[in-house]
Every structure is written in C-alpha cells, then in structure tokens.
Design an enzyme around this catalytic site. Structure first.
Site, short mmCIF file in Angstrom:
data_model
loop_
_atom_site.label_atom_id
_atom_site.label_comp_id
_atom_site.label_asym_id
_atom_site.label_seq_id
_atom_site.Cartn_x
_atom_site.Cartn_y
_atom_site.Cartn_z
N ASP A 14 0.58 10.14 -2.57
CA ASP A 14 -0.12 9.00 -1.99
C ASP A 14 0.77 7.78 -2.21
O ASP A 14 1.66 7.80 -3.06
CB ASP A 14 -1.48 8.84 -2.68
N ASP A 16 -0.35 3.81 -1.71
CA ASP A 16 -1.04 2.65 -2.29
C ASP A 16 -1.80 3.04 -3.54
O ASP A 16 -2.63 3.96 -3.52
CB ASP A 16 -2.00 2.05 -1.26
N ASP A 175 -4.35 8.52 -6.57
CA ASP A 175 -5.11 7.70 -7.50
C ASP A 175 -6.61 7.63 -7.19
O ASP A 175 -7.32 6.90 -7.85
CB ASP A 175 -4.55 6.28 -7.53
#
Length: 180
Positions: A14, A16, A175
C-alpha cells in the site's frame, strides 16, 4: 513444527500511510476544497482521522462533519478535491523513515514489488517517482485501475497474476483493514 509463514516471493505494498505519510498533502487539498465551498477547514488532525478507503469516503466523512445541512453536492466536492490533490501531491508529505532503504534492499534481493493502492494510479506513480523509488516497483495498481478497489480482493489477485506468482507467495503490506 511446521512453519506457517513462507518466505515471500512478492511484496504488494500500500502507499498512503504505509510507505508515505501523505496526510499533510491530503489535508492541504481538503482544506483548499472546503475553503472554496465556504466550509470550515478540516486541518491535519481531522484529515488523519477521516482518511482510509479513498477520496469518496474522505469527502463523505468531511461533509458529514462540516456540512451537516447538506448544502454541498458530494460529486462536485469530490471532483474539486481531486483537482486540488493533484497540485498538492508530494508537496507536504514524505516517505516514512527507512522506507527508501528498505524498498531498495527488497528490490536488490530479488523480491517482486508492486504498489497496490486506492490512490489514483497516476498520482501514486508520481509520488513513487518523486521519492526516487519508482524503479523498485514492477507496476502500480491504483484505485482507478480496475473495476473495484481494496478491500475487494481483485487488486491483490490481479497484482499476483501480473507478477506471475501465487497469492500464497505474496505478502500484502498495508496500514488499514482495506489492506487485509
């Protein structure tokens, strides 16, 4: 005893909140959008609390908090946000400490790397280029690449297909629950 985790062949990463702290860029774009709409500014703390799941969800959360009367059209605000974000992308955020070195190390060890993000692919690729790590990645699957985005499994399965690896040999690193 049998080991449950295999050494990965591929890492699906991922962007961001995982590789890059882009919340300052997103906050700047959101505040510019809200200001243009005559709404109160969100600021960095609210923006951090509202991100996750892509720009449409960010707009939904911001409008719910800052436009309770419902005076703004979601699609119009979303289009404005994306325009502002294109000008803010990479201006205020930065990679997290150690990310660049770790990506280089993984790439040099022969791991297959792909960026799998809900950010539009062009904006994601621009960030990877700006931070000098684009060459570590085989490709980027953005939120606008396929018919669906995370948490739907299609972006992950498509990344595995393009890398020529089985899902069991790839680790998705992110995240948020969208990455699970």
């Amino acid at each position: 005893m049998k080991t449950l985790l295999k050494q990965p062949v591929a890492l699906l990463l991922d962007l961001d909140g995982t590789l890059v702290d882009s919340a300052p860029d997103i906050a700047a774009a959101l505040d510019a959008t809200l200001s243009a709409c005559g709404l109160p500014l969100a600021g960095i703390d609210n923006t951090r609390a509202w991100v996750g799941g892509g720009a449409p969800k960010l707009v939904t959360r911001a409008l719910a908090a800052l436009d309770p009367a419902g005076s703004q059209d979601h699609e119009t605000v979303l289009a404005m946000l994306l325009e502002h974000y294109a000008t803010q992308n990479g201006r205020h955020g930065a990679p997290y400490a150690g990310v660049t070195r770790t990506l280089r190390d993984c790439h040099d060890r022969g791991l297959l790397l792909a960026c799998v993000t809900n950010k539009p692919a062009g904006l994601a690729e621009a960030l990877l280029e700006q931070y000098g790590v684009a060459d570590c990645f085989r490709f980027t699957i953005g939120g606008d690449t396929l018919a669906t985005k995370k948490p739907d499994p299609l972006p992950v399965t498509e990344a595995c297909r393009q890398l020529g690896t089985e899902a069991e040999s790839a680790w998705m690193i992110g995240d948020s629950s969208a990455d699970a």
